[in-house]
Design an enzyme around this catalytic site. Sequence first.
Site, PDB file in Angstrom:
ATOM      1  N   ASN A   9      -2.686   4.531  -8.168  1.00  0.00           N
ATOM      2  CA  ASN A   9      -3.655   3.460  -7.935  1.00  0.00           C
ATOM      3  C   ASN A   9      -4.969   3.882  -8.583  1.00  0.00           C
ATOM      4  OD1 ASN A   9      -5.479   1.605  -6.924  1.00  0.00           O
ATOM      5  ND2 ASN A   9      -5.382   2.369  -4.807  1.00  0.00           N
ATOM      6  N   TRP A  10      -5.296   3.225  -9.690  1.00  0.00           N
ATOM      7  CA  TRP A  10      -6.513   3.614 -10.414  1.00  0.00           C
ATOM      8  C   TRP A  10      -7.779   3.062  -9.746  1.00  0.00           C
ATOM      9  CZ3 TRP A  10      -5.791   3.316 -16.500  1.00  0.00           C
ATOM     10  CH2 TRP A  10      -4.881   4.298 -16.884  1.00  0.00           C
ATOM     11  N   LYS A  11      -7.619   2.183  -8.761  1.00  0.00           N
ATOM     12  CA  LYS A  11      -8.780   1.556  -8.099  1.00  0.00           C
ATOM     13  C   LYS A  11      -9.699   0.955  -9.164  1.00  0.00           C
ATOM     14  CE  LYS A  11      -8.266   4.989  -4.496  1.00  0.00           C
ATOM     15  NZ  LYS A  11      -8.789   5.525  -3.260  1.00  0.00           N
ATOM     16  N   HIS A  93      -4.515  -2.373   1.055  1.00  0.00           N
ATOM     17  CA  HIS A  93      -5.112  -1.037   0.935  1.00  0.00           C
ATOM     18  C   HIS A  93      -6.299  -0.947   1.896  1.00  0.00           C
ATOM     19  CE1 HIS A  93      -7.167   2.449  -0.690  1.00  0.00           C
ATOM     20  NE2 HIS A  93      -6.021   2.756  -1.298  1.00  0.00           N
ATOM     21  N   GLU A  95      -9.120   0.248   1.609  1.00  0.00           N
ATOM     22  CA  GLU A  95     -10.432  -0.094   1.020  1.00  0.00           C
ATOM     23  C   GLU A  95     -10.635  -1.602   1.013  1.00  0.00           C
ATOM     24  OE1 GLU A  95      -9.972   2.237  -2.550  1.00  0.00           O
ATOM     25  OE2 GLU A  95     -10.145   4.074  -1.344  1.00  0.00           O
ATOM     26  N   GLU A 163      -0.932   5.494   4.587  1.00  0.00           N
ATOM     27  CA  GLU A 163      -2.126   6.141   4.067  1.00  0.00           C
ATOM     28  C   GLU A 163      -3.159   6.303   5.188  1.00  0.00           C
ATOM     29  OE1 GLU A 163      -2.367   5.531  -0.473  1.00  0.00           O
ATOM     30  OE2 GLU A 163      -3.417   3.879   0.489  1.00  0.00           O
ATOM     31  N   GLY A 169      -8.999  10.138  -0.511  1.00  0.00           N
ATOM     32  CA  GLY A 169     -10.141  10.587  -1.303  1.00  0.00           C
ATOM     33  C   GLY A 169     -10.966  11.678  -0.647  1.00  0.00           C
ATOM     34  N   GLY A 229      -4.175   8.119  -5.537  1.00  0.00           N
ATOM     35  CA  GLY A 229      -5.401   7.543  -6.073  1.00  0.00           C
ATOM     36  C   GLY A 229      -5.992   8.438  -7.152  1.00  0.00           C
ATOM     37  N   GLY A 230      -6.961   9.264  -6.764  1.00  0.00           N
ATOM     38  CA  GLY A 230      -7.722  10.069  -7.728  1.00  0.00           C
ATOM     39  C   GLY A 230      -6.864  10.851  -8.707  1.00  0.00           C
TER      40      GLY A 230
HETATM   41  C1  PEP Z   1      -5.292   5.708  -2.385  1.00  0.00           C
HETATM   42  O1  PEP Z   1      -6.398   5.219  -2.539  1.00  0.00           O
HETATM   43  O2  PEP Z   1      -4.301   4.977  -2.261  1.00  0.00           O
HETATM   44  C2  PEP Z   1      -5.205   7.160  -2.332  1.00  0.00           C
HETATM   45  C3  PEP Z   1      -4.135   7.689  -1.800  1.00  0.00           C
HETATM   46  O3  PEP Z   1      -6.275   7.861  -2.823  1.00  0.00           O
HETATM   47  P1  PEP Z   1      -6.377   9.457  -3.023  1.00  0.00           P
HETATM   48  O4  PEP Z   1      -5.053   9.920  -3.612  1.00  0.00           O
HETATM   49  O5  PEP Z   1      -7.498   9.634  -3.999  1.00  0.00           O
HETATM   50  O6  PEP Z   1      -6.624  10.051  -1.711  1.00  0.00           O
END
Ligand code: PEP
Length: 254
Positions: A9-11, A93, A95, A163, A169, A229-230
């Site tokens: 997930n590049w957000k 998600h 966020e 999650e 993050g 994510g990151g």
């Molecule tokens: C996400 O936002 O779905 C996620 C898992 O982020 P991260 O891997 O950066 O914690």
Amino acid sequence: MRRRLAAGNWKMNGTSASLSEVDALLDAHPAPGVEMVLCPPATLIAALAARRGRHPLGVGGQDCHPEPSGAHTGDIAAEMLRDAGAGFVIVGHSERRADHGEDDALVAAKARAAHRAGMVAIVCLGETLEEREEGRTLEVVGRQLDASVPDGATGGNTVIAYEPVWAIGTGRVPTTDQIAEVHGFLRDRLSARIGAQGAFVRLLYGGSVKGSNAAEIFAVPDVDGALVGGASLKAADFSPIVAALEEAAAREAP
Ligand code: PEP
């Protein structure tokens, strides 16, 4: 019986220059032993879909509107994502639940829209730190699962991503026992919610997955992969996660 899945997930990160990272990822995994999906910002979906050529990399959106069209400025319909080349869409998600006030009913409507458009919905759920500290984790994720997963969900059209909000993050990761407890609970609850198909729905873990912790997370029962994510932004970070998942898949192959 459930193909392992590594989803990135590049957000709200990435421009066309970032597509060189996709080239590097495809070069590192020309014939992946697991399913690989990238969810870039919507502006890059068509370019990414074209860039993958004949590679089986899946492409996903990060959100969709429940309706197929209409007066919803700035929103994107599931059908539009599909038309741009997406086969997956992340819904619910944390966020979006936090930034846009999305509740379980809206998440379920978005998942239904994904199904209507012929896409796989990646439905996200997870507890906050406060909820975990109050001992309410299973109550919260159970409620989210019941209300966010629509009728008609199957192993073919739905993936669940657990999650924990406090792990996203932050570099904080639950213990493998904590992940096992939630994933086992979600598997049982899914079967209660959608019957026999519950055994076929893939359960991803998400939250600070990195190359250094992926192997131990992927060894947890009922963890079928990760939503990352990151560490999905750079091929050099995502590739070791994919490799760890490939190793886990190879270990359990008959
Ligand atoms: C996400 O936002 O779905 C996620 C898992 O982020 P991260 O891997 O950066 O914690």
